[in-house]
Design a protein around this motif. Sequence first.
Motif, PDB file in Angstrom:
ATOM      1  N   PHE A  61      54.713  83.431  38.380  1.00  0.00           N
ATOM      2  CA  PHE A  61      54.956  83.192  39.635  1.00  0.00           C
ATOM      3  C   PHE A  61      53.527  82.878  40.182  1.00  0.00           C
ATOM      4  CE2 PHE A  61      58.166  86.108  38.403  1.00  0.00           C
ATOM      5  CZ  PHE A  61      59.306  85.574  38.710  1.00  0.00           C
ATOM      6  N   ARG A  62      53.566  82.401  41.427  1.00  0.00           N
ATOM      7  CA  ARG A  62      52.400  81.901  42.222  1.00  0.00           C
ATOM      8  C   ARG A  62      52.381  82.587  43.612  1.00  0.00           C
ATOM      9  NH1 ARG A  62      48.913  81.916  41.236  1.00  0.00           N
ATOM     10  NH2 ARG A  62      47.535  79.951  41.938  1.00  0.00           N
ATOM     11  N   THR A  63      53.223  83.611  43.713  1.00  0.00           N
ATOM     12  CA  THR A  63      53.323  84.471  44.809  1.00  0.00           C
ATOM     13  C   THR A  63      51.903  85.393  45.332  1.00  0.00           C
ATOM     14  OG1 THR A  63      54.385  86.606  44.065  1.00  0.00           O
ATOM     15  CG2 THR A  63      55.709  84.804  44.925  1.00  0.00           C
ATOM     16  N   GLY A  64      52.086  85.839  46.178  1.00  0.00           N
ATOM     17  CA  GLY A  64      50.618  86.589  46.544  1.00  0.00           C
ATOM     18  C   GLY A  64      50.408  87.868  45.566  1.00  0.00           C
ATOM     19  N   LEU A  65      51.257  88.495  45.204  1.00  0.00           N
ATOM     20  CA  LEU A  65      50.833  89.467  44.278  1.00  0.00           C
ATOM     21  C   LEU A  65      50.196  88.971  42.859  1.00  0.00           C
ATOM     22  CD1 LEU A  65      53.580  92.104  45.102  1.00  0.00           C
ATOM     23  CD2 LEU A  65      51.310  92.199  45.762  1.00  0.00           C
ATOM     24  N   TRP A  66      50.719  87.911  42.664  1.00  0.00           N
ATOM     25  CA  TRP A  66      50.336  87.369  41.395  1.00  0.00           C
ATOM     26  C   TRP A  66      49.068  86.466  41.312  1.00  0.00           C
ATOM     27  CZ3 TRP A  66      53.617  87.931  36.875  1.00  0.00           C
ATOM     28  CH2 TRP A  66      54.941  88.370  37.143  1.00  0.00           C
ATOM     29  N   MET A  67      48.482  86.206  42.167  1.00  0.00           N
ATOM     30  CA  MET A  67      47.494  85.474  42.339  1.00  0.00           C
ATOM     31  C   MET A  67      46.107  86.338  41.855  1.00  0.00           C
ATOM     32  SD  MET A  67      47.719  82.946  45.525  1.00  0.00           S
ATOM     33  CE  MET A  67      49.157  81.511  45.653  1.00  0.00           C
ATOM     34  N   ASN A  68      45.063  85.629  41.514  1.00  0.00           N
ATOM     35  CA  ASN A  68      43.816  86.494  41.235  1.00  0.00           C
ATOM     36  C   ASN A  68      43.205  86.919  42.365  1.00  0.00           C
ATOM     37  OD1 ASN A  68      42.107  84.061  42.146  1.00  0.00           O
ATOM     38  ND2 ASN A  68      42.084  83.445  40.105  1.00  0.00           N
ATOM     39  N   ASP A  69      41.934  87.580  42.338  1.00  0.00           N
ATOM     40  CA  ASP A  69      41.259  88.089  43.368  1.00  0.00           C
ATOM     41  C   ASP A  69      40.735  86.968  44.470  1.00  0.00           C
ATOM     42  OD1 ASP A  69      41.790  90.632  42.076  1.00  0.00           O
ATOM     43  OD2 ASP A  69      39.652  90.901  41.521  1.00  0.00           O
ATOM     44  N   LYS A  70      40.143  85.969  43.830  1.00  0.00           N
ATOM     45  CA  LYS A  70      39.642  85.038  44.801  1.00  0.00           C
ATOM     46  C   LYS A  70      40.817  84.261  45.412  1.00  0.00           C
ATOM     47  CE  LYS A  70      36.676  82.096  46.288  1.00  0.00           C
ATOM     48  NZ  LYS A  70      35.782  81.370  45.100  1.00  0.00           N
ATOM     49  N   GLU A  71      41.877  83.981  44.744  1.00  0.00           N
ATOM     50  CA  GLU A  71      43.078  83.470  45.707  1.00  0.00           C
ATOM     51  C   GLU A  71      43.483  84.392  46.692  1.00  0.00           C
ATOM     52  OE1 GLU A  71      45.213  80.518  42.262  1.00  0.00           O
ATOM     53  OE2 GLU A  71      45.276  82.321  42.024  1.00  0.00           O
ATOM     54  N   ARG A  72      43.705  85.635  46.558  1.00  0.00           N
ATOM     55  CA  ARG A  72      44.102  86.714  47.307  1.00  0.00           C
ATOM     56  C   ARG A  72      43.277  86.849  48.572  1.00  0.00           C
ATOM     57  NH1 ARG A  72      48.126  90.066  46.197  1.00  0.00           N
ATOM     58  NH2 ARG A  72      46.828  91.635  47.421  1.00  0.00           N
ATOM     59  N   MET A  73      41.909  86.604  48.130  1.00  0.00           N
ATOM     60  CA  MET A  73      41.039  86.744  49.469  1.00  0.00           C
ATOM     61  C   MET A  73      41.053  85.634  50.232  1.00  0.00           C
ATOM     62  SD  MET A  73      36.920  86.492  49.033  1.00  0.00           S
ATOM     63  CE  MET A  73      36.849  84.861  48.733  1.00  0.00           C
ATOM     64  N   ILE A  74      41.351  84.464  49.845  1.00  0.00           N
ATOM     65  CA  ILE A  74      41.817  83.312  50.693  1.00  0.00           C
ATOM     66  C   ILE A  74      42.725  83.268  51.330  1.00  0.00           C
ATOM     67  CG2 ILE A  74      41.947  80.810  50.513  1.00  0.00           C
ATOM     68  CD1 ILE A  74      40.083  80.462  48.290  1.00  0.00           C
ATOM     69  N   LEU A  75      43.992  83.796  50.548  1.00  0.00           N
ATOM     70  CA  LEU A  75      45.307  83.987  51.289  1.00  0.00           C
ATOM     71  C   LEU A  75      45.322  84.923  52.223  1.00  0.00           C
ATOM     72  CD1 LEU A  75      48.201  83.827  48.725  1.00  0.00           C
ATOM     73  CD2 LEU A  75      47.741  82.339  50.518  1.00  0.00           C
ATOM     74  N   TYR A  76      44.517  85.928  52.086  1.00  0.00           N
ATOM     75  CA  TYR A  76      44.231  86.961  53.359  1.00  0.00           C
ATOM     76  C   TYR A  76      43.825  86.381  54.736  1.00  0.00           C
ATOM     77  CZ  TYR A  76      45.838  91.448  51.623  1.00  0.00           C
ATOM     78  OH  TYR A  76      46.675  92.570  51.166  1.00  0.00           O
ATOM     79  N   GLN A  77      43.051  84.951  54.475  1.00  0.00           N
ATOM     80  CA  GLN A  77      42.511  84.570  55.523  1.00  0.00           C
ATOM     81  C   GLN A  77      43.611  83.586  56.269  1.00  0.00           C
ATOM     82  OE1 GLN A  77      38.354  82.486  55.019  1.00  0.00           O
ATOM     83  NE2 GLN A  77      38.562  83.572  53.184  1.00  0.00           N
ATOM     84  N   LEU A  78      44.280  82.811  55.252  1.00  0.00           N
ATOM     85  CA  LEU A  78      45.446  82.060  55.637  1.00  0.00           C
ATOM     86  C   LEU A  78      46.792  82.825  56.269  1.00  0.00           C
ATOM     87  CD1 LEU A  78      45.402  79.551  52.787  1.00  0.00           C
ATOM     88  CD2 LEU A  78      44.229  79.131  55.148  1.00  0.00           C
ATOM     89  N   ALA A  79      47.051  83.740  55.514  1.00  0.00           N
ATOM     90  CA  ALA A  79      48.118  84.570  56.074  1.00  0.00           C
ATOM     91  C   ALA A  79      48.052  86.044  55.997  1.00  0.00           C
ATOM     92  CB  ALA A  79      49.364  83.943  55.058  1.00  0.00           C
ATOM     93  N   PRO A  80      47.298  86.706  56.996  1.00  0.00           N
ATOM     94  CA  PRO A  80      47.038  88.101  56.741  1.00  0.00           C
ATOM     95  C   PRO A  80      48.277  88.912  57.019  1.00  0.00           C
ATOM     96  CG  PRO A  80      46.122  87.009  58.812  1.00  0.00           C
ATOM     97  CD  PRO A  80      46.536  86.046  57.806  1.00  0.00           C
ATOM     98  N   LYS A  81      49.187  88.751  57.861  1.00  0.00           N
ATOM     99  CA  LYS A  81      50.193  89.426  58.186  1.00  0.00           C
ATOM    100  C   LYS A  81      51.115  89.466  57.013  1.00  0.00           C
ATOM    101  CE  LYS A  81      49.998  88.820  63.136  1.00  0.00           C
ATOM    102  NZ  LYS A  81      50.736  88.309  64.386  1.00  0.00           N
ATOM    103  N   PHE A  82      51.342  88.375  56.388  1.00  0.00           N
ATOM    104  CA  PHE A  82      52.408  88.271  55.392  1.00  0.00           C
ATOM    105  C   PHE A  82      51.735  88.776  54.035  1.00  0.00           C
ATOM    106  CE2 PHE A  82      53.801  84.620  57.881  1.00  0.00           C
ATOM    107  CZ  PHE A  82      55.028  84.994  57.881  1.00  0.00           C
ATOM    108  N   MET A  83      50.539  88.791  53.821  1.00  0.00           N
ATOM    109  CA  MET A  83      49.913  89.259  52.787  1.00  0.00           C
ATOM    110  C   MET A  83      49.988  90.937  52.767  1.00  0.00           C
ATOM    111  SD  MET A  83      48.812  87.282  50.149  1.00  0.00           S
ATOM    112  CE  MET A  83      47.616  88.177  49.465  1.00  0.00           C
ATOM    113  N   GLN A  84      49.697  91.155  53.924  1.00  0.00           N
ATOM    114  CA  GLN A  84      49.689  92.948  54.128  1.00  0.00           C
ATOM    115  C   GLN A  84      51.097  93.288  54.209  1.00  0.00           C
ATOM    116  OE1 GLN A  84      47.990  93.119  58.281  1.00  0.00           O
ATOM    117  NE2 GLN A  84      45.871  92.721  57.312  1.00  0.00           N
ATOM    118  N   HIS A  85      52.005  92.425  54.582  1.00  0.00           N
ATOM    119  CA  HIS A  85      53.499  93.066  54.684  1.00  0.00           C
ATOM    120  C   HIS A  85      53.819  92.936  53.228  1.00  0.00           C
ATOM    121  CE1 HIS A  85      57.341  94.035  56.095  1.00  0.00           C
ATOM    122  NE2 HIS A  85      57.896  93.132  55.046  1.00  0.00           N
TER     123      HIS A  85
END
Length: 416
Positions: free
Chosen positions: A150-174
């Motif tokens: 999968f390529r969902t938030g939980l499956w991404m690597n640390d660098k990708e997750r860091m960027i996703l927290y900038q793009l979609a902080p509420k959805f990543m936190q949830h």
Amino acid sequence: LQWTFLLQFATPFTAPRNGVRSPVVKSLRMVQSGHTMRDVGALQEWATKQGITLGDGISILDNGYGDCGIHTNKALRPGDFLFHIPPSLLISSKKTTLTGSDIRACQTGLGPDMEQYLPEFLVMIALIQEISRGSDSLWLPWLQSLPSYFRTGLWMNDKERMILYQLAPKFMQHQQYQWEAFMRASQALRLDCDPQTLLWAFTIVFTRSWRAPPGNEAVIAPIGDMVNHHSSRTNVDVSVDKNGCGMVLTRPIENCELFLDYGITQFPERFLVIYGFLDPNPSDVALDIDYGNDSHASALGFNDFTQMTINFESMELSKKSWNGILYKVLLDQGRQEVHWLRGFLTKNPDDQSPLSDLHTQWGDETRGFLAAYAREKVALYESCLFEAQHDMIDNLIPSYCHLHRDHWMRLLEMLH
């Protein structure tokens, strides 16, 4: 793909990289081992044998890069039957085999903030139970057809997750809070299952389950779960009841794919985090304007993201959006007109004609606010693109940033 990916891509704050291998994991490997592509022929044969009825011209097709969809090779009209899945094949939270005390333990583990997802948790447990049965599972061909990566938030690597927290902080936190709650509930249940397998089942549930009316039952409908998303070309209607799951057509189509709307399309970043794909055709995208401590903005509907939108096809803002921006400008400048606007919109929410003079008077300021908002978006996407030059598993996040940066740049050009 082999199931070794579970160790490779599990991040330290989602699932341990090492752990005791439970019988469930062994069964999971047995179910999925060797399936690099989904066996559409075996799946369709299983569906027919189990009583799934496909309409004339309806079939499962592999799109060529490891994903499947439901297609028709006929010309169809609204109301035409597409397919029906018998209730015996639905994986439902209401069919749980857990005892009452088990369910109470699950509720305690989920906690008050996540207890609403108990139906999804029960479906996750049902999936794990079927995986543990291995070749004895009724759903084996369907389980074998499911993605193993999968390529969902939980499956991404640390660098990708860091960027996703900038793009979609509420959805990543949830999503993170959901995952942690499901881990706690699994521990409360004393589930003999490796965290990586839990992560897989968790992702299957949140990418493939629906809530059946009246909303307290989570359901996965095998075959029905293969209808893909499209923001503007939705052409099917789904019904789930005691008779099973059925789909009918809602618009005329010919020789094309069937599509559902997965919902909340005003936030394209949600599809990155939850489903792991890029929505290439976002239409009405939400304007997320911060009104600070003003208690009236919500009552006026300026936090309603179904109405506070910009259409990326026409580059037009909704009337609610223009009113929301005008209200923000007047509020920030401490103008007396904000009180009049507040009172007028409260009493006359649908009457726009008296507002034309006020919009004209403050036109430069409202367009200036929108331009500044668009520049912030462009800067965000360009910053993320710069950070995404390295350590990306694939092109998903850069593609998303390119698409949305270009949309906001186009709006800037029109404003100028």
